[in-house]
Design a protein around this motif. Structure first.
Motif, PDB file in Angstrom:
ATOM      1  N   GLU A   1       1.017  -1.173  -0.187  1.00 17.08           N
ATOM      2  CA  GLU A   1       0.044   0.135  -0.037  1.00 17.08           C
ATOM      3  C   GLU A   1       0.889   1.201  -0.148  1.00 17.08           C
ATOM      4  O   GLU A   1       2.053   1.426   0.434  1.00 17.08           O
ATOM      5  CB  GLU A   1      -1.141   0.056   1.151  1.00 17.08           C
ATOM      6  CG  GLU A   1      -1.880  -1.085   1.385  1.00 17.08           C
ATOM      7  CD  GLU A   1      -2.860  -1.312   2.452  1.00 17.08           C
ATOM      8  OE1 GLU A   1      -2.168  -0.436   3.217  1.00 17.08           O
ATOM      9  OE2 GLU A   1      -3.672  -1.982   2.554  1.00 17.08           O
TER      10      GLU A   1
ATOM     11  N   ALA B   1       0.758   5.493   0.972  1.00 18.75           N
ATOM     12  CA  ALA B   1       0.045   6.422   1.752  1.00 18.75           C
ATOM     13  C   ALA B   1       0.811   7.943   1.563  1.00 18.75           C
ATOM     14  O   ALA B   1       2.064   7.714   1.666  1.00 18.75           O
ATOM     15  CB  ALA B   1      -0.211   6.111   3.312  1.00 18.75           C
TER      16      ALA B   1
ATOM     17  N   LYS C   1      -5.777   7.478   3.703  1.00 20.33           N
ATOM     18  CA  LYS C   1      -4.467   7.065   3.913  1.00 20.33           C
ATOM     19  C   LYS C   1      -4.035   6.020   3.040  1.00 20.33           C
ATOM     20  O   LYS C   1      -2.869   5.804   2.637  1.00 20.33           O
ATOM     21  CB  LYS C   1      -4.845   6.184   5.386  1.00 20.33           C
ATOM     22  CG  LYS C   1      -4.840   7.216   6.352  1.00 20.33           C
ATOM     23  CD  LYS C   1      -4.978   6.328   7.660  1.00 20.33           C
ATOM     24  CE  LYS C   1      -5.392   7.093   9.051  1.00 20.33           C
ATOM     25  NZ  LYS C   1      -5.247   6.167  10.262  1.00 20.33           N
ATOM     26  N   LYS C   2      -4.834   5.237   2.145  1.00 17.59           N
ATOM     27  CA  LYS C   2      -4.508   4.364   1.297  1.00 17.59           C
ATOM     28  C   LYS C   2      -4.940   4.994  -0.163  1.00 17.59           C
ATOM     29  O   LYS C   2      -6.046   5.154  -0.344  1.00 17.59           O
ATOM     30  CB  LYS C   2      -5.272   2.812   1.362  1.00 17.59           C
ATOM     31  CG  LYS C   2      -4.916   2.227   2.934  1.00 17.59           C
ATOM     32  CD  LYS C   2      -5.486   0.724   3.040  1.00 17.59           C
ATOM     33  CE  LYS C   2      -5.277   0.502   4.447  1.00 17.59           C
ATOM     34  NZ  LYS C   2      -6.112  -0.671   4.700  1.00 17.59           N
TER      35      LYS C   2
END
Length: 523
Positions: free
Chosen positions: A279, A281, A288-289
């Protein structure tokens, strides 16, 4: 007859002192020798089977002699050396085999036989005089071939013990490394031989091939990644749900990272199970993702993964993740002095400089960029661009691939004419490319379908693919020493080196070739 001259009085005193010192030293040596003999005898009394022949038991006094079990731990090697010439009998599938512990010690401590030679084994090995056979419920024909492998270092399959079955039996005994060593030797580009050709699944759609550390490989075909073990048997394929694969790489023989438009994922190489989704960020983002497209991939020696990334909101740059946890560690954003990081064609980690080399090349961009990024300082410490450096017209040269050679402090590049060029990394600026023209060598050998050349550096040798062949360069001056070519498959679209093998992916028939070096001859 002349009378011998007498020594003066002072010399006579020195002579007497030296004589006393000599007698004292001799008595001291005799005392030490008696002490050692007493220790040896007591050790022999404690171990009745121990003999006093120092050549038979080199671990006592002559530790400089070669011993096949010297790589084992001290406690294990001592117990094994005492039985170094003991005979052992096995009952494998109803057939009796007799060998020695010296032969079994060649299997190494990580094998089943190495465990049996350890005194901690529940059923320690005994000589045939004890009347005990060690029963193993396995194939006796394969056991015979593997036992000869431990004796001679050579592998000779038979009709009763074909290679595929031998590999499975070798895995049971922990001898796969020995089988691989007998199949092909240490990698050397000038000793390579063609070992196999494997047909692909989707003709004309192969995009990348990557070598595994254990001699296997994977091939990217559109949204699929086909995985092969070191025996070249195909494993369950990895599917990315119609998302085209951009790059792939092995974290280990059992873990494979794949980049695509839908991000970056970690899979099990043996059964294609999804193990982790990487992921991204960003501190400035509300979520956030963030979704992203992952491109070029590389692994750092200090346990991290790097990939070029393109976000939906122009968050382009280089992402960095922890190799073990998969958590994001950092993100290097594009800047005016290092644009197009998200479009990078190649990433390469340089251990000596502790930097990441990023290459954005033609035809993905009109202007090429090669730079060294210091991820700790968050800045570019060295860079080169081809703006204003190329010639015009028919002589225009485009940099199509680049690779850093840390030993010489340079970056090797290649153009569409298969000319090699070099850039100096040992300063703040690279300067101009020093081209070495080889175009005239390629005249008359151009196939109908052209592929962009690729570069690889491995163990002090430089490899360059052009059309349907791979050239090998050696020495400080990078002299052309070998050329590898197969008539089947057409132009080369990618190649990779790893696990002591060279894998070459062809474009026309989507077939890949496997090259390796013959095993070293045992004397």
């Amino acid at each position: 007859m002349l009378e011998q001259e007498r020594p003066p009085l002072e010399s006579k005193k020195k002579f007497e002192q030296e004589k006393k010192r000599t007698i004292h030293d001799e008595s001291k040596k005799e005392s030490i020798s008696n002490s050692q003999n007493h220790t040896t005898k007591s050790h022999q009394n404690h171990n009745p089977s121990l003999k006093s022949d120092p050549l038979q038991y080199p671990h006592l006094k002559f530790s400089f002699f070669l011993n096949p079990i010297e790589a084992l731990p001290n406690s294990q090697s001592e117990s094994m050396a005492v039985r170094a010439h003991d005979r052992v009998r096995f009952n494998v599938g109803g057939r009796i085999f007799e060998t020695t512990t010296t032969t079994l010690a060649n299997a190494g401590r990580d094998s089943m036989f190495g465990a049996m030679l350890d005194d901690n084994w529940s059923h320690p090995l005994r000589s045939p005089d004890g009347g005990e056979d060690h029963f193993i419920d396995r194939n006796p024909d394969c056991f015979s071939v593997l036992l000869d492998l431990l004796r001679t270092g050579e592998l000779h399959p038979s009709p009763a013990a074909p290679e595929r079955l031998l590999y499975k039996e070798a895995a049971f005994y922990g001898l796969l490394d020995h089988v691989r060593a007998a199949k092909f030797g240490p990698f050397d580009g000038n000793r390579l031989r063609h070992a196999a050709s494997i047909s692909g699944r989707a003709p004309g759609d192969g995009t990348a091939i990557r070598a595994a550390p254990d001699g296997g490989c994977c091939v990217a075909h559109g949204s699929m990644v086909h995985v092969y073990d070191w025996t070249l048997d195909e494993l369950p394929p990895i599917s990315l749900d119609y998302q085209r694969v951009n790059d792939a790489g092995y974290l280990s023989p059992s873990r494979l990272v794949v980049t695509a438009r839908g991000g970056m994922r970690l899979f099990s190489a043996s059964d294609a199970r999804l193990l982790h989704r990487y992921e991204v960020a960003h501190a400035s983002a509300t979520k956030k993702k963030q979704s992203f497209t992952a491109g070029a991939l590389c692994f750092g020696a200090r346990g991290f993964v790097c990939a070029s990334c393109k976000g939906r909101c122009n968050e382009h740059g280089i992402g960095v993740w922890d190799e073990n946890t998969g958590q994001q560690l950092d993100f290097f954003y594009e800047s005016p002095d290092c644009a197009s990081l998200g479009e990078a064609d190649r990433l390469q980690w340089l251990d000596d400089r502790n930097c990441l080399m990023v290459s954005t090349l033609f035809p993905k961009t009109d202007n090429c960029f090669i730079g060294l990024l210091d991820l700790r300082l968050k800045k570019v410490v060295w860079s080169w661009r081809d703006v204003g450096s190329v010639l015009s017209g028919a002589e225009e040269k485009r940099v199509l691939d680049a690779i850093a050679i840390e030993e010489s402090g340079s970056v090797c590049v290649v153009n569409q004419f298969d000319d090699l060029g070099f850039l100096d990394m040992r300063g703040g600026g690279a300067g101009a490319v020093r081209w070495r023209s080889r175009s005239r060598l390629m005249k008359g050998t151009m196939p109908d379908e052209l592929c962009y050349p690729k570069l690889r550096a491995y163990r002090g040798q430089l490899f360059s693919s052009m059309n349907d062949s791979v050239s090998v360069f050696s020495g400080r001056e990078w002299v052309l020493t070998s050329r590898l070519r197969r008539s089947y498959g057409g132009s080369i679209c990618d190649f990779s080196i790893g696990g002591d093998r060279l894998f070459v992916l062809h474009s026309e028939e989507n077939v890949f070739d496997v090259w390796d070096a013959p095993p070293l001859t045992m004397i």
